[in-house]
Design a protein around this motif. Sequence first.
Motif, PDB file in Angstrom:
ATOM      1  N   VAL A   8       0.911  -1.050  -0.026  1.00 52.45           N
ATOM      2  CA  VAL A   8      -0.026   0.080  -0.036  1.00 52.45           C
ATOM      3  C   VAL A   8       0.835   1.321  -0.005  1.00 52.45           C
ATOM      4  O   VAL A   8       1.663   1.429   1.009  1.00 52.45           O
ATOM      5  N   GLY A   9       0.800   2.167  -1.109  1.00 50.49           N
ATOM      6  CA  GLY A   9       1.500   3.178  -1.103  1.00 50.49           C
ATOM      7  C   GLY A   9       1.322   4.317  -0.163  1.00 50.49           C
ATOM      8  O   GLY A   9       1.968   5.450  -0.293  1.00 50.49           O
ATOM      9  N   SER A  10      -0.290   4.488   0.122  1.00 54.02           N
ATOM     10  CA  SER A  10      -0.458   5.712   0.627  1.00 54.02           C
ATOM     11  C   SER A  10       0.145   5.733   2.235  1.00 54.02           C
ATOM     12  O   SER A  10      -0.006   4.709   2.859  1.00 54.02           O
ATOM     13  N   ARG A  11       0.774   6.756   2.458  1.00 53.41           N
ATOM     14  CA  ARG A  11       1.205   6.929   4.071  1.00 53.41           C
ATOM     15  C   ARG A  11       0.327   6.485   5.117  1.00 53.41           C
ATOM     16  O   ARG A  11       0.719   6.052   6.214  1.00 53.41           O
ATOM     17  N   VAL A  12      -0.841   6.823   5.177  1.00 53.53           N
ATOM     18  CA  VAL A  12      -1.695   6.656   6.127  1.00 53.53           C
ATOM     19  C   VAL A  12      -2.417   5.048   6.118  1.00 53.53           C
ATOM     20  O   VAL A  12      -3.093   4.584   6.778  1.00 53.53           O
ATOM     21  N   GLY A  13      -2.033   4.461   5.043  1.00 47.33           N
ATOM     22  CA  GLY A  13      -2.654   3.177   4.538  1.00 47.33           C
ATOM     23  C   GLY A  13      -4.022   3.265   4.244  1.00 47.33           C
ATOM     24  O   GLY A  13      -4.501   4.197   3.597  1.00 47.33           O
ATOM     25  N   LEU A  14      -4.785   2.159   4.619  1.00 47.44           N
ATOM     26  CA  LEU A  14      -6.054   2.284   3.728  1.00 47.44           C
ATOM     27  C   LEU A  14      -7.075   2.906   4.899  1.00 47.44           C
ATOM     28  O   LEU A  14      -8.116   1.888   5.757  1.00 47.44           O
ATOM     29  N   HIS A  15      -7.184   4.001   5.097  1.00 44.11           N
ATOM     30  CA  HIS A  15      -7.944   4.955   6.186  1.00 44.11           C
ATOM     31  C   HIS A  15      -8.461   6.044   5.392  1.00 44.11           C
ATOM     32  O   HIS A  15      -7.735   6.663   4.304  1.00 44.11           O
ATOM     33  N   ALA A  16      -9.470   6.486   5.498  1.00 43.75           N
ATOM     34  CA  ALA A  16     -10.242   7.567   5.008  1.00 43.75           C
ATOM     35  C   ALA A  16     -10.313   7.760   3.517  1.00 43.75           C
ATOM     36  O   ALA A  16     -10.739   6.882   2.947  1.00 43.75           O
ATOM     37  N   ARG A  17      -9.513   8.688   3.093  1.00 45.82           N
ATOM     38  CA  ARG A  17      -9.572   9.003   1.628  1.00 45.82           C
ATOM     39  C   ARG A  17      -9.074   7.804   0.788  1.00 45.82           C
ATOM     40  O   ARG A  17      -9.805   7.406  -0.063  1.00 45.82           O
ATOM     41  N   PRO A  18      -7.775   6.978   1.026  1.00 46.41           N
ATOM     42  CA  PRO A  18      -7.548   6.011   0.133  1.00 46.41           C
ATOM     43  C   PRO A  18      -8.390   4.814   0.283  1.00 46.41           C
ATOM     44  O   PRO A  18      -8.813   4.274  -1.009  1.00 46.41           O
ATOM     45  N   ALA A  19      -8.929   4.647   1.362  1.00 38.45           N
ATOM     46  CA  ALA A  19      -9.870   3.532   1.621  1.00 38.45           C
ATOM     47  C   ALA A  19     -10.899   3.843   0.905  1.00 38.45           C
ATOM     48  O   ALA A  19     -11.781   2.804  -0.073  1.00 38.45           O
ATOM     49  N   SER A  20     -11.514   4.920   0.613  1.00 36.75           N
ATOM     50  CA  SER A  20     -12.736   5.171   0.093  1.00 36.75           C
ATOM     51  C   SER A  20     -12.567   5.211  -1.494  1.00 36.75           C
ATOM     52  O   SER A  20     -13.353   4.661  -2.221  1.00 36.75           O
ATOM     53  N   LEU A  21     -11.388   5.595  -2.005  1.00 36.47           N
ATOM     54  CA  LEU A  21     -11.122   5.574  -3.386  1.00 36.47           C
ATOM     55  C   LEU A  21     -10.793   3.913  -3.918  1.00 36.47           C
ATOM     56  O   LEU A  21     -11.410   3.747  -4.916  1.00 36.47           O
ATOM     57  N   PHE A  22     -10.276   3.297  -2.830  1.00 36.80           N
ATOM     58  CA  PHE A  22     -10.301   1.696  -3.342  1.00 36.80           C
ATOM     59  C   PHE A  22     -11.526   1.258  -3.273  1.00 36.80           C
ATOM     60  O   PHE A  22     -11.920   0.547  -4.144  1.00 36.80           O
ATOM     61  N   VAL A  23     -12.422   1.263  -2.216  1.00 33.86           N
ATOM     62  CA  VAL A  23     -13.631   0.922  -2.212  1.00 33.86           C
ATOM     63  C   VAL A  23     -14.651   1.213  -3.420  1.00 33.86           C
ATOM     64  O   VAL A  23     -15.333   0.289  -4.032  1.00 33.86           O
ATOM     65  N   GLN A  24     -14.666   2.318  -3.727  1.00 33.09           N
ATOM     66  CA  GLN A  24     -15.434   3.019  -5.033  1.00 33.09           C
ATOM     67  C   GLN A  24     -14.975   2.268  -6.245  1.00 33.09           C
ATOM     68  O   GLN A  24     -15.648   1.712  -6.986  1.00 33.09           O
ATOM     69  N   ALA A  25     -13.593   2.107  -6.358  1.00 35.11           N
ATOM     70  CA  ALA A  25     -12.856   1.351  -7.540  1.00 35.11           C
ATOM     71  C   ALA A  25     -13.244  -0.053  -7.595  1.00 35.11           C
ATOM     72  O   ALA A  25     -13.667  -0.628  -8.583  1.00 35.11           O
ATOM     73  N   ALA A  83      -1.045   1.102  -4.970  1.00 36.32           N
ATOM     74  CA  ALA A  83       0.297   1.286  -4.980  1.00 36.32           C
ATOM     75  C   ALA A  83       0.709   2.802  -4.971  1.00 36.32           C
ATOM     76  O   ALA A  83       1.884   3.043  -4.674  1.00 36.32           O
ATOM     77  N   THR A  84      -0.344   3.607  -5.411  1.00 32.32           N
ATOM     78  CA  THR A  84      -0.185   5.168  -5.435  1.00 32.32           C
ATOM     79  C   THR A  84      -0.252   5.865  -4.147  1.00 32.32           C
ATOM     80  O   THR A  84      -1.155   5.364  -3.279  1.00 32.32           O
ATOM     81  N   ASP A  85       0.321   6.631  -3.633  1.00 35.23           N
ATOM     82  CA  ASP A  85       0.326   7.463  -2.406  1.00 35.23           C
ATOM     83  C   ASP A  85      -0.764   8.574  -2.842  1.00 35.23           C
ATOM     84  O   ASP A  85      -0.425   9.645  -3.321  1.00 35.23           O
ATOM     85  N   HIS A  86      -2.194   8.267  -2.301  1.00 28.68           N
ATOM     86  CA  HIS A  86      -3.163   9.287  -2.389  1.00 28.68           C
ATOM     87  C   HIS A  86      -3.146  10.381  -1.342  1.00 28.68           C
ATOM     88  O   HIS A  86      -3.744  11.166  -1.405  1.00 28.68           O
ATOM     89  N   ASP A  87      -2.225  10.314  -0.575  1.00 33.84           N
ATOM     90  CA  ASP A  87      -1.946  11.382   0.591  1.00 33.84           C
ATOM     91  C   ASP A  87      -1.014  12.411   0.189  1.00 33.84           C
ATOM     92  O   ASP A  87      -0.643  13.547   0.940  1.00 33.84           O
ATOM     93  N   ALA A  88      -0.427  12.253  -0.955  1.00 37.68           N
ATOM     94  CA  ALA A  88       0.677  13.287  -1.121  1.00 37.68           C
ATOM     95  C   ALA A  88       0.207  14.573  -1.674  1.00 37.68           C
ATOM     96  O   ALA A  88      -0.884  14.414  -2.143  1.00 37.68           O
ATOM     97  N   GLU A  89       1.034  15.491  -1.217  1.00 39.86           N
ATOM     98  CA  GLU A  89       0.496  16.775  -1.745  1.00 39.86           C
ATOM     99  C   GLU A  89       0.339  16.951  -3.263  1.00 39.86           C
ATOM    100  O   GLU A  89       1.010  16.614  -4.146  1.00 39.86           O
TER     101      GLU A  89
END
Length: 92
Positions: A8-25, A83-89
Motif C-alpha cells: 500500500v503506497g498511501s502513507r496513512v494506509g487504507l484509512h479515510a480517503r485512500p480506503a474510500s477511493l479503493f472501495v469505490q474502484a 500502490a499510489t500514495d493518495h495522500d501526497a501533496e
Amino acid sequence: MSERTVSVGSRVGLHARPASLFVQAAARQPVPVTIAKPGGDPVDARSILMVIGLDVRGGDEVVLHADGEGADAALDELVELLATDHDAEVPS
C-alpha cells in the motif's frame, strides 16, 4: 481465481480517503473482489467498514482475489490504485 499482492503506497494506509477511493474502484469492477492481509481472512473490497477494519498501514502488503471474466484487468486496476500514495501533496 486471480490473485495479486501489493504494498500500500498511501502513507496513512487504507484509512479515510485512500480506503474510500479503493472501495469505490472495487465496486465498479465487473467481478467481486476480496482483500486481505497475507495469511488473514479476506473481506469484501466493496465494504468501507471491512476495508478500514483490516487496519492496513502504509507499506503493508495486501492480497487481492477476484474470480470470473475480467478478474485480471480488475485486479491490475486495483493494484495500481493501491500502490499510489493518495495522500501526497497535490501541486497547485
